[in-house]
Write a protein that holds these residues in place. Structure first.
Motif, PDB file in Angstrom:
ATOM      1  N   HIS A  65      40.323  37.750  32.732  1.00 34.14           N
ATOM      2  CA  HIS A  65      39.727  37.259  33.977  1.00 34.14           C
ATOM      3  C   HIS A  65      39.492  38.428  34.943  1.00 34.14           C
ATOM      4  O   HIS A  65      40.158  39.459  34.865  1.00 34.14           O
ATOM      5  CB  HIS A  65      40.653  36.203  34.620  1.00 34.14           C
ATOM      6  CG  HIS A  65      40.041  35.593  35.847  1.00 34.14           C
ATOM      7  ND1 HIS A  65      40.402  35.974  37.122  1.00 34.14           N
ATOM      8  CD2 HIS A  65      39.068  34.651  35.983  1.00 34.14           C
ATOM      9  CE1 HIS A  65      39.676  35.279  37.990  1.00 34.14           C
ATOM     10  NE2 HIS A  65      38.864  34.462  37.331  1.00 34.14           N
ATOM     11  N   TYR A  67      40.470  38.949  37.765  1.00 35.08           N
ATOM     12  CA  TYR A  67      41.629  39.338  38.583  1.00 35.08           C
ATOM     13  C   TYR A  67      42.657  40.158  37.808  1.00 35.08           C
ATOM     14  O   TYR A  67      43.726  40.462  38.337  1.00 35.08           O
ATOM     15  CB  TYR A  67      42.357  38.100  39.130  1.00 35.08           C
ATOM     16  CG  TYR A  67      41.605  37.283  40.145  1.00 35.08           C
ATOM     17  CD1 TYR A  67      40.523  37.793  40.843  1.00 35.08           C
ATOM     18  CD2 TYR A  67      42.007  35.977  40.432  1.00 35.08           C
ATOM     19  CE1 TYR A  67      39.842  37.017  41.770  1.00 35.08           C
ATOM     20  CE2 TYR A  67      41.341  35.205  41.369  1.00 35.08           C
ATOM     21  CZ  TYR A  67      40.261  35.727  42.032  1.00 35.08           C
ATOM     22  OH  TYR A  67      39.606  34.964  42.953  1.00 35.08           O
ATOM     23  N   ASP A  82      34.509  35.215  35.000  1.00 39.21           N
ATOM     24  CA  ASP A  82      35.161  34.188  35.814  1.00 39.21           C
ATOM     25  C   ASP A  82      35.617  33.048  34.902  1.00 39.21           C
ATOM     26  O   ASP A  82      35.434  33.112  33.669  1.00 39.21           O
ATOM     27  CB  ASP A  82      34.226  33.709  36.944  1.00 39.21           C
ATOM     28  CG  ASP A  82      32.949  33.040  36.449  1.00 39.21           C
ATOM     29  OD1 ASP A  82      32.786  32.858  35.219  1.00 39.21           O
ATOM     30  OD2 ASP A  82      32.099  32.686  37.281  1.00 39.21           O
ATOM     31  N   SER A  83      36.174  31.994  35.480  1.00 44.30           N
ATOM     32  CA  SER A  83      36.712  30.913  34.643  1.00 44.30           C
ATOM     33  C   SER A  83      35.629  30.284  33.769  1.00 44.30           C
ATOM     34  O   SER A  83      35.884  29.930  32.620  1.00 44.30           O
ATOM     35  CB  SER A  83      37.305  29.797  35.505  1.00 44.30           C
ATOM     36  OG  SER A  83      38.178  30.304  36.430  1.00 44.30           O
ATOM     37  N   ASN A 156      41.116  24.692  37.326  1.00 50.90           N
ATOM     38  CA  ASN A 156      42.462  25.188  37.670  1.00 50.90           C
ATOM     39  C   ASN A 156      43.462  24.029  37.675  1.00 50.90           C
ATOM     40  O   ASN A 156      44.080  23.698  38.687  1.00 50.90           O
ATOM     41  CB  ASN A 156      42.462  25.844  39.060  1.00 50.90           C
ATOM     42  CG  ASN A 156      41.574  27.059  39.159  1.00 50.90           C
ATOM     43  OD1 ASN A 156      40.498  27.091  38.581  1.00 50.90           O
ATOM     44  ND2 ASN A 156      42.011  28.063  39.877  1.00 50.90           N
ATOM     45  N   SER A 171      34.414  27.169  40.140  1.00 56.52           N
ATOM     46  CA  SER A 171      33.843  27.499  41.452  1.00 56.52           C
ATOM     47  C   SER A 171      32.372  27.898  41.310  1.00 56.52           C
ATOM     48  O   SER A 171      31.628  27.881  42.278  1.00 56.52           O
ATOM     49  CB  SER A 171      34.646  28.623  42.105  1.00 56.52           C
ATOM     50  OG  SER A 171      34.635  29.751  41.273  1.00 56.52           O
ATOM     51  N   HIS A 239      35.513  33.916  48.215  1.00 56.83           N
ATOM     52  CA  HIS A 239      35.662  32.896  47.173  1.00 56.83           C
ATOM     53  C   HIS A 239      35.790  31.525  47.843  1.00 56.83           C
ATOM     54  O   HIS A 239      36.465  31.405  48.875  1.00 56.83           O
ATOM     55  CB  HIS A 239      36.908  33.201  46.337  1.00 56.83           C
ATOM     56  CG  HIS A 239      36.933  32.450  45.053  1.00 56.83           C
ATOM     57  ND1 HIS A 239      37.374  31.145  44.962  1.00 56.83           N
ATOM     58  CD2 HIS A 239      36.539  32.806  43.807  1.00 56.83           C
ATOM     59  CE1 HIS A 239      37.256  30.745  43.699  1.00 56.83           C
ATOM     60  NE2 HIS A 239      36.747  31.731  42.979  1.00 56.83           N
ATOM     61  N   GLU A 241      37.628  29.152  47.413  1.00 54.86           N
ATOM     62  CA  GLU A 241      38.999  28.642  47.597  1.00 54.86           C
ATOM     63  C   GLU A 241      39.562  29.026  48.963  1.00 54.86           C
ATOM     64  O   GLU A 241      40.666  28.612  49.322  1.00 54.86           O
ATOM     65  CB  GLU A 241      39.919  29.197  46.498  1.00 54.86           C
ATOM     66  CG  GLU A 241      39.642  28.618  45.135  1.00 54.86           C
ATOM     67  CD  GLU A 241      40.421  29.327  44.026  1.00 54.86           C
ATOM     68  OE1 GLU A 241      41.283  30.172  44.323  1.00 54.86           O
ATOM     69  OE2 GLU A 241      40.144  29.040  42.848  1.00 54.86           O
ATOM     70  N   THR A 256      34.053  34.388  41.340  1.00 54.29           N
ATOM     71  CA  THR A 256      34.305  35.825  41.188  1.00 54.29           C
ATOM     72  C   THR A 256      33.105  36.522  40.535  1.00 54.29           C
ATOM     73  O   THR A 256      32.676  37.577  40.993  1.00 54.29           O
ATOM     74  CB  THR A 256      35.605  36.062  40.383  1.00 54.29           C
ATOM     75  OG1 THR A 256      35.530  35.366  39.140  1.00 54.29           O
ATOM     76  CG2 THR A 256      36.825  35.583  41.153  1.00 54.29           C
TER      77      THR A 256
HETATM   78  P1  13P Z   1      36.693  31.973  39.281  1.00 54.78           P
HETATM   79  O1  13P Z   1      36.328  30.815  38.445  1.00 54.78           O
HETATM   80  O2  13P Z   1      35.739  32.195  40.424  1.00 54.78           O
HETATM   81  O3  13P Z   1      36.866  33.190  38.464  1.00 54.78           O
HETATM   82  O4  13P Z   1      38.073  31.661  40.019  1.00 54.78           O
HETATM   83  C1  13P Z   1      39.247  31.418  39.328  1.00 54.78           C
HETATM   84  C2  13P Z   1      40.404  31.527  40.198  1.00 54.78           C
HETATM   85  O5  13P Z   1      41.514  31.272  39.800  1.00 54.78           O
HETATM   86  C3  13P Z   1      40.170  31.944  41.563  1.00 54.78           C
HETATM   87  O6  13P Z   1      41.354  32.028  42.252  1.00 54.78           O
END
Ligand code: 13P
Ligand code: SF4
Length: 347
Positions: A65, A67, A82-83, A156, A171, A239, A241, A256
């Motif tokens: 990922h 991050y 990203d996810s 998530n 997201s 982001h 979130e 992301t």
């Molecule tokens: P993304 O899908 O944007 O990568 O976000 C995942 C996530 O855990 C953000 O905190």
């Protein structure tokens, strides 16, 4: 425990730093030298070299990922994103073993899409505050309270929660997923702030859950105004979130990968990414000419994944993700419905 015992057990298992290792990893270090100090590379290099070799032997691929730390993201990953991208990559791979460098829900999603493959997560405790904010029983209660209203579930979440849902979203596609439903109201779980962001982009009524990301909820609009005063020509990307007043201060809101694409196409002089710390490091490797201002909030779950744990994971083939087949069957439908909608973004 005596210190010399700790030292001994660590050096017994750690791969050695040799001239060959430095040669093998030289090209990788050239790429990341902008974000990893030279003095630190000898710590990472033996693990990078050992993992690179072992993943070939094991016929495994490593998904990471955005991050993850630069030594993982740029050093050992085969696919990054990203996810949503990781879910797509997991669905499309033909190898037998996937090592997921990310958090548990991401590894579960990969397993849902690859039931016959081995999906490994290097640390089982890499969780997520959003995923732990809601259970399958909570979703069943919500459905009783709002009969017939479709449930859109952010990825998530646990497989158990996905199993109780109609469709998943990330997201990157949350607005499109909500818009795709034939209903004028939607239950959106569990991220309240992402849900509020979606509510601002659609005419549908959104029923929210009070889950928050422990990393993004810490940013404040005041922080961003402070950065704008200090750095006049800064581009702010956030982001979804983050809390609504933070998003209102941003020039761009997106996943992301959405942020990375925006930086790549706009090439601003200075950038502030309102998200997890490692993002800026990873993107700075691709765009060394851009100055990244780093308001840093670490995700403690993402940071549980380290090079030594990835090596251990490949050596011992642990921790293999397992999901109850009955739960998995229903959860898979929610993820597949999302993937079937195609590649669409929040903006
Ligand atoms: P993304 O899908 O944007 O990568 O976000 C995942 C996530 O855990 C953000 O905190
Ligand atoms: Fe979960 Fe937040 Fe960490 Fe993302 S950054 S994995 S949402 S706790």
């Amino acid at each position: 425990m005596p210190i010399d015992m700790l030292d001994k057990s660590t050096t017994d298992t750690a791969p050695a730093l040799t001239p060959e290792v430095l040669r093998e990893t030289a090209a990788i270090y050239e790429k990341v030298r902008h974000v990893i100090p030279e003095i630190e590379w000898p710590v990472h290099a033996p693990y990078v070299a050992a993992i690179q070799r072992l993943k070939v032997e094991r016929k495994a691929i490593i998904l990471a990922h955005n991050y993850q730390t630069p030594e993982i993201f740029h050093g050992i990953a085969d696919l990054t994103g990203d996810s949503l991208a990781l879910a797509r990559e997991a669905a499309g791979t033909d190898v037998q073993t996937i090592v997921l460098c990310g958090v548990h829900f991401m590894a579960e999603t990969a397993k849902l899409l690859n039931p016959s493959k081995t999906v490994l997560i290097p640390d089982l405790e890499a969780g997520c505050s959003l995923a732990s904010s809601i259970t399958g029983a909570d979703v069943r209660l919500l459905k009783e309270r709002y009969p017939g209203v479709p449930v859109v579930t952010y990825v998530n979440t646990s497989a158990e929660v996905k199993a109780e849902s109609d469709i998943c979203c990330t997201s990157a596609n949350a607005v499109s997923v909500v818009e795709s439903l034939d209903s004028d109201q939607v239950i959106f779980i569990p991220d309240e702030f992402l849900g509020r962001y979606v509510a601002g982009q659609t005419s549908k009524k959104i029923i929210l859950w009070k889950g928050h990301c422990e990393v993004h909820e810490k940013f404040t609009a005041g922080d961003l105004r402070g950065y704008r005063e200090q750095f006049k020509d800064i581009m702010v990307l956030a982001h979804p979130e983050c809390p609504p007043d933070v998003l209102a201060e941003a020039d761009y809101v997106g996943s992301t990968s959405g942020m990375i694409n925006e930086v790549g196409s706009r090439r601003p002089r200075r950038v502030l990414m309102v998200t997890e710390c490692s993002m800026s490091d990873n993107v700075a490797v691709e765009f060394p000419q851009i100055e990244f201002i780093r308001p840093c909030n670490l995700c403690p779950h993402m940071k549980k994944i380290t090079l030594p744990k990835v090596l251990d994971s490949l050596q011992s083939m642990k921790h293999a993700v397992e999901i109850d087949p009955l739960v998995a069957e229903r959860a898979r439908q929610s993820v597949r419905r999302m993937l079937a909608l195609g590649k669409q973004s929040t903006r």
